[in-house]
Motif scaffolding. Structure first.
Motif, PDB file in Angstrom:
ATOM      1  N   LEU A   1     -35.337  46.516 -33.452  1.00 36.26           N
ATOM      2  CA  LEU A   1     -36.593  46.135 -32.786  1.00 36.26           C
ATOM      3  C   LEU A   1     -36.545  46.439 -31.284  1.00 36.26           C
ATOM      4  CD1 LEU A   1     -37.292  42.690 -34.551  1.00 36.26           C
ATOM      5  CD2 LEU A   1     -38.445  44.877 -34.999  1.00 36.26           C
ATOM      6  N   ALA A   2     -35.506  47.126 -30.843  1.00 32.61           N
ATOM      7  CA  ALA A   2     -35.374  47.521 -29.439  1.00 32.61           C
ATOM      8  C   ALA A   2     -35.457  46.314 -28.490  1.00 32.61           C
ATOM      9  CB  ALA A   2     -36.418  48.587 -29.058  1.00 32.61           C
ATOM     10  N   ILE A   3     -34.651  45.302 -28.795  1.00 34.36           N
ATOM     11  CA  ILE A   3     -34.639  44.061 -28.011  1.00 34.36           C
ATOM     12  C   ILE A   3     -33.194  43.603 -27.800  1.00 34.36           C
ATOM     13  CG2 ILE A   3     -36.947  43.131 -28.511  1.00 34.36           C
ATOM     14  CD1 ILE A   3     -35.608  41.567 -30.860  1.00 34.36           C
ATOM     15  N   THR A   4     -32.394  44.455 -27.159  1.00 39.64           N
ATOM     16  CA  THR A   4     -30.986  44.072 -26.975  1.00 39.64           C
ATOM     17  C   THR A   4     -30.840  42.804 -26.127  1.00 39.64           C
ATOM     18  OG1 THR A   4     -30.837  45.581 -25.077  1.00 39.64           O
ATOM     19  CG2 THR A   4     -30.104  46.441 -27.211  1.00 39.64           C
ATOM     20  N   GLY A   5     -31.851  42.509 -25.283  1.00 42.39           N
ATOM     21  CA  GLY A   5     -31.766  41.333 -24.425  1.00 42.39           C
ATOM     22  C   GLY A   5     -32.141  40.024 -25.097  1.00 42.39           C
ATOM     23  N   PHE A   6     -32.699  40.090 -26.321  1.00 41.66           N
ATOM     24  CA  PHE A   6     -33.155  38.850 -26.953  1.00 41.66           C
ATOM     25  C   PHE A   6     -32.011  38.069 -27.591  1.00 41.66           C
ATOM     26  CE2 PHE A   6     -37.990  38.916 -27.476  1.00 41.66           C
ATOM     27  CZ  PHE A   6     -38.169  39.735 -26.380  1.00 41.66           C
ATOM     28  N   ARG A   7     -30.995  38.789 -28.034  1.00 46.13           N
ATOM     29  CA  ARG A   7     -29.815  38.173 -28.648  1.00 46.13           C
ATOM     30  C   ARG A   7     -30.176  37.433 -29.943  1.00 46.13           C
ATOM     31  NH1 ARG A   7     -27.446  41.216 -27.783  1.00 46.13           N
ATOM     32  NH2 ARG A   7     -25.456  40.212 -28.187  1.00 46.13           N
ATOM     33  N   VAL A   8     -30.666  38.190 -30.898  1.00 41.85           N
ATOM     34  CA  VAL A   8     -30.889  37.616 -32.233  1.00 41.85           C
ATOM     35  C   VAL A   8     -30.198  38.517 -33.245  1.00 41.85           C
ATOM     36  CG1 VAL A   8     -32.531  36.781 -33.952  1.00 41.85           C
ATOM     37  CG2 VAL A   8     -33.118  36.683 -31.517  1.00 41.85           C
ATOM     38  N   GLY A   9     -29.187  37.966 -33.893  1.00 42.20           N
ATOM     39  CA  GLY A   9     -28.461  38.671 -34.938  1.00 42.20           C
ATOM     40  C   GLY A   9     -28.230  37.737 -36.098  1.00 42.20           C
ATOM     41  N   TYR A  10     -27.463  38.190 -37.075  1.00 43.89           N
ATOM     42  CA  TYR A  10     -27.149  37.299 -38.189  1.00 43.89           C
ATOM     43  C   TYR A  10     -25.882  37.723 -38.907  1.00 43.89           C
ATOM     44  CZ  TYR A  10     -29.470  40.829 -41.207  1.00 43.89           C
ATOM     45  OH  TYR A  10     -29.837  41.981 -41.863  1.00 43.89           O
ATOM     46  N   CYS A  11     -25.300  36.757 -39.636  1.00 45.37           N
ATOM     47  CA  CYS A  11     -24.194  36.998 -40.561  1.00 45.37           C
ATOM     48  C   CYS A  11     -24.678  36.653 -41.961  1.00 45.37           C
ATOM     49  CB  CYS A  11     -23.025  36.048 -40.331  1.00 45.37           C
ATOM     50  SG  CYS A  11     -22.418  35.904 -38.686  1.00 45.37           S
ATOM     51  N   ILE A  12     -24.111  37.327 -42.938  1.00 47.17           N
ATOM     52  CA  ILE A  12     -24.304  36.940 -44.339  1.00 47.17           C
ATOM     53  C   ILE A  12     -22.919  36.805 -44.963  1.00 47.17           C
ATOM     54  CG2 ILE A  12     -25.190  37.624 -46.596  1.00 47.17           C
ATOM     55  CD1 ILE A  12     -27.479  39.019 -45.134  1.00 47.17           C
ATOM     56  N   ALA A  13     -22.662  35.619 -45.518  1.00 45.33           N
ATOM     57  CA  ALA A  13     -21.340  35.346 -46.096  1.00 45.33           C
ATOM     58  C   ALA A  13     -21.479  34.359 -47.244  1.00 45.33           C
ATOM     59  CB  ALA A  13     -20.410  34.765 -45.035  1.00 45.33           C
ATOM     60  N   ASP A  14     -20.539  34.424 -48.174  1.00 42.58           N
ATOM     61  CA  ASP A  14     -20.481  33.415 -49.233  1.00 42.58           C
ATOM     62  C   ASP A  14     -20.240  32.039 -48.617  1.00 42.58           C
ATOM     63  OD1 ASP A  14     -20.815  35.425 -51.042  1.00 42.58           O
ATOM     64  OD2 ASP A  14     -19.076  34.895 -52.270  1.00 42.58           O
ATOM     65  N   GLU A  15     -20.609  31.015 -49.382  1.00 32.00           N
ATOM     66  CA  GLU A  15     -20.570  29.647 -48.874  1.00 32.00           C
ATOM     67  C   GLU A  15     -19.197  29.256 -48.314  1.00 32.00           C
ATOM     68  OE1 GLU A  15     -22.089  26.988 -51.776  1.00 32.00           O
ATOM     69  OE2 GLU A  15     -21.884  25.215 -50.480  1.00 32.00           O
ATOM     70  N   GLU A  16     -18.126  29.679 -48.982  1.00 33.38           N
ATOM     71  CA  GLU A  16     -16.793  29.258 -48.518  1.00 33.38           C
ATOM     72  C   GLU A  16     -16.510  29.741 -47.102  1.00 33.38           C
ATOM     73  OE1 GLU A  16     -13.192  31.428 -49.983  1.00 33.38           O
ATOM     74  OE2 GLU A  16     -14.580  32.227 -51.491  1.00 33.38           O
ATOM     75  N   HIS A  17     -17.164  30.816 -46.701  1.00 35.86           N
ATOM     76  CA  HIS A  17     -17.022  31.280 -45.322  1.00 35.86           C
ATOM     77  C   HIS A  17     -18.197  30.818 -44.460  1.00 35.86           C
ATOM     78  CE1 HIS A  17     -13.864  33.614 -46.994  1.00 35.86           C
ATOM     79  NE2 HIS A  17     -14.668  34.419 -47.665  1.00 35.86           N
ATOM     80  N   ALA A  18     -19.390  30.790 -45.045  1.00 33.59           N
ATOM     81  CA  ALA A  18     -20.577  30.449 -44.260  1.00 33.59           C
ATOM     82  C   ALA A  18     -20.455  29.040 -43.673  1.00 33.59           C
ATOM     83  CB  ALA A  18     -21.844  30.582 -45.103  1.00 33.59           C
ATOM     84  N   ASP A  19     -19.912  28.095 -44.442  1.00 30.60           N
ATOM     85  CA  ASP A  19     -19.826  26.723 -43.938  1.00 30.60           C
ATOM     86  C   ASP A  19     -18.945  26.619 -42.690  1.00 30.60           C
ATOM     87  OD1 ASP A  19     -21.605  25.911 -45.795  1.00 30.60           O
ATOM     88  OD2 ASP A  19     -20.178  24.856 -47.083  1.00 30.60           O
ATOM     89  N   PRO A  20     -17.707  27.094 -42.718  1.00 31.95           N
ATOM     90  CA  PRO A  20     -16.929  27.033 -41.473  1.00 31.95           C
ATOM     91  C   PRO A  20     -17.498  27.907 -40.356  1.00 31.95           C
ATOM     92  CG  PRO A  20     -15.679  28.142 -43.222  1.00 31.95           C
ATOM     93  CD  PRO A  20     -16.881  27.545 -43.864  1.00 31.95           C
ATOM     94  N   MET A  21     -18.182  28.993 -40.713  1.00 36.56           N
ATOM     95  CA  MET A  21     -18.811  29.804 -39.659  1.00 36.56           C
ATOM     96  C   MET A  21     -19.958  29.039 -39.010  1.00 36.56           C
ATOM     97  SD  MET A  21     -18.673  33.434 -41.695  1.00 36.56           S
ATOM     98  CE  MET A  21     -19.731  34.390 -40.610  1.00 36.56           C
ATOM     99  N   LYS A  22     -20.681  28.260 -39.803  1.00 38.26           N
ATOM    100  CA  LYS A  22     -21.746  27.427 -39.226  1.00 38.26           C
ATOM    101  C   LYS A  22     -21.151  26.389 -38.271  1.00 38.26           C
ATOM    102  CE  LYS A  22     -24.968  28.049 -43.063  1.00 38.26           C
ATOM    103  NZ  LYS A  22     -25.563  27.481 -44.304  1.00 38.26           N
ATOM    104  N   SER A  23     -19.997  25.841 -38.625  1.00 36.93           N
ATOM    105  CA  SER A  23     -19.346  24.884 -37.716  1.00 36.93           C
ATOM    106  C   SER A  23     -18.962  25.572 -36.410  1.00 36.93           C
ATOM    107  CB  SER A  23     -18.080  24.298 -38.353  1.00 36.93           C
ATOM    108  OG  SER A  23     -18.412  23.385 -39.357  1.00 36.93           O
ATOM    109  N   ARG A  24     -18.357  26.751 -36.512  1.00 40.68           N
ATOM    110  CA  ARG A  24     -17.962  27.469 -35.297  1.00 40.68           C
ATOM    111  C   ARG A  24     -19.188  27.801 -34.446  1.00 40.68           C
ATOM    112  NH1 ARG A  24     -13.552  30.527 -33.363  1.00 40.68           N
ATOM    113  NH2 ARG A  24     -12.390  30.121 -35.275  1.00 40.68           N
ATOM    114  N   HIS A  25     -20.263  28.201 -35.113  1.00 46.56           N
ATOM    115  CA  HIS A  25     -21.507  28.512 -34.395  1.00 46.56           C
ATOM    116  C   HIS A  25     -22.010  27.279 -33.642  1.00 46.56           C
ATOM    117  CE1 HIS A  25     -25.525  30.080 -33.643  1.00 46.56           C
ATOM    118  NE2 HIS A  25     -26.059  29.142 -34.391  1.00 46.56           N
TER     119      HIS A  25
END
Lengths: 366, 366
Positions: free
Chosen positions: B221-245
């Motif tokens: 979307l040509a918006i490097t300054g907005f800082r919106v990205g994402y991860c996709i991971a299975d729950e066993e990883h997504a849960d601890p990644m949400k904590s780190r986030h």
């Protein structure tokens, strides 16, 4: 990773799904509205586009850093604009723990629940110092807890959840204790605009390479969702903190930075004073009702929380749920803030219905 | 903390202060403009205020997560909205390294310069695998490098800086190698909308608990300054990644999330196709001029960079400066991307003056 914050979410979730009308005093989301210049700043930014939508400097828009530096009377090179106070504390604690100068983080009990979790994430260990009944923190207790293992002394003034404001003498001592132990004092001052006592003293008053100050605009401009905060540190810390910031986030979000810059320039002192006066009135209203309810409490000197203990009604999660269901008031169980106040409840004064909530509590405990 | 990124800034700084007219091909900032819905979304959000200006859910606005989940055909619980692709990679690599399943991160050489720095910050060590001359990555080389010490295999497709696109067979193998070594494949796919080959295969195609996909809207979307990205991971990883986030950033900035949500809903396929076609034309223009200049280069299959090597003109920092001063074209020295291409230069095709730059290079080396 272990982390206690979900307790907040469980309570908010429970309150949202409860029957009847609930006064929400759980979150720390200001309800009094942002100054109009925040929205104006966003509109102005939205009309730019092109290059203005691309990466800002990693450490923050130059003009925003200059604005912050001028207000805080520091050099612009000492300022790092962060993704809210959360990232500011992450950078400061990360810096304290990466220096090979100890792995303990000294913090209070009761404690803001993110601090212990961040400590674990960053490879450190927690060392808790109990505060007095009124939330004040005796520097001698901090001195006793500090040692060569101390990497960081972490204080929050005005304090969430106790409402304590650490005065100039205490802050001077905290800086000195950090110096004595080759540690970093991290002073989290996000509630600095909400000092009712006139006693607030920023750690910035004490020039020392052993202190880092963190702050944000989340509370002072009522924009917790924008995620704009900052750190102020001497160059020896600011440089590695800038690296960590770049490697973690590249930069903070530019639309929010632009809106904050505009709001800082265009918002006069009345806005801040009126928010503070509103909260002061809410404190009076709420504590008067706590008297009627026979509760023990501390009148906060700053921030926007009141901790209270009701007779024969410890602030457990179960009792928190009971107050939601039976009194229609949602607070936070004290166990969310460490062990020292686990029979208390915390109420956030971020609702126009503080008087209604107070009446409900007085009725319930009558 | 050691970190190579400042090389970018040194070159940009040099180009900005050079005499005469310089075509800037250093940064990765799209110049073709965002779709109008980005600004519309920001304006709409600016008109809300109050509660809408407060904390979004830590893992991202629900509707944005739903929109991403629907597009990527995953469950919404697998999606974490991050502060750009930078934080997405930090969370994914942090997860791979906290599992006590090795401390090595296998990555390519040439390499995107943030990867080695993030690895060090997160307590890991780098293990480099050289790519072929065309930038392709032989799965057997990755298999040979992987071991029980491997925590993470980190790939970027389409690739910055080589322009390589790893096809379906290679991606299947990378996932398999991660599984064989109890490691996590982190597939950084931020250039997925810029595949000229039709061969791009997302790691999401291969259902496995051993893969995490990272992405962002910065480029698409040509918006490097907005800082919106994402991860996709299975729950066993997504849960601890949400904590780190949560412990790092609490949440990503809400104005930017709201703008991206609106833009995703209101932008049709033409926008993405036109940006891609524009880049495809620029690749043709630029590589034709490189032929005229007698340069060696690889035609990129994706992303928006071209690496080139000129006869008797190694891509050192000194020669980079010379090209700025003498030819009026600013590129990046290959040493910024590891050791394998340190005599090459990287040119970012993010300027409408690609043809002008190409002519200047052809003239200079004629």
């Amino acid at each position: 990773m272990e982390y206690e914050e979900p307790l907040f979410f469980r309570v908010m979730e429970y309150a949202a799904h409860a029957d009847g009308d609930i006064v929400d005093m759980v979150s720390g989301n200001p309800d009094w509205g942002s100054p109009p210049a925040v929205a104006e700043g966003l509109h102005e930014y939205a009309d730019t586009g092109g290059r203005e939508f691309q990466y800002p400097p990693s450490e923050g828009l130059r003009e925003l850093r200059e604005e912050i530096a001028a207000r805080r009377q520091v050099d612009e090179s000492q300022v790092i604009v962060t993704n809210g106070g959360g990232e500011a504390n992450y950078l400061a604690m990360g810096r304290a723990l990466e220096r090979n100068a100890g792995d303990e983080v000294v913090m209070t009990d009761p404690v803001y629940p993110y601090y212990p979790g961040k400590t674990t994430m960053l490879g450190g260990t927690q060392r808790f110092v109990e505060t007095a009944a009124d939330g004040s923190l005796d520097p001698e207790d901090v001195r006793e807890a500090a040692s060569e293992d101390t990497a960081c002394i972490l204080v929050n003034t005005p304090n969430n959840p106790t409402g304590a404001v650490y005065g100039e003498d205490a802050m001077r001592e905290f800086v000195a204790i950090a110096e004595e132990n080759d540690a970093i004092l991290v002073s989290d001052e996000v509630y600095d605009h909400f000092d009712f006592s006139g006693e607030f003293a920023s750690a910035l008053q004490f020039d020392s390479p052993n202190r880092i100050v963190t702050n944000s605009f989340s509370k002072s401009l009522a924009i917790t969702g924008f995620r704009v905060g900052y750190c102020i540190a001497d160059e020896e810390h600011a440089d590695p903190m800038k690296s960590r910031h770049m490697l973690t986030n590249v930069a903070s979000s530019r639309p929010a930075q632009a809106a904050v810059l505009h709001a800082l320039r265009e918002t006069d002192a009345d806005y801040y004073r009126e928010s503070r006066e509103l909260l002061r009135e809410r404190v009076e209203t709420f504590t008067a009702a706590l008297d009627d309810a026979g509760a023990e409490y501390t009148t906060p000197d700053g921030a926007f929380y009141v901790m209270a203990r009701f007779p024969d009604f410890p602030g457990t999660l179960e009792n928190t749920y009971e107050l939601i269901d039976e009194a229609g008031v949602a607070g936070m169980p004290g166990a969310g803030f460490g062990s020292a106040r686990d029979d208390w409840l915390r109420f956030a004064l971020v609702t126009p219905r503080v008087e209604e909530a107070a009446d409900r509590l007085a009725d319930y405990f009558a």
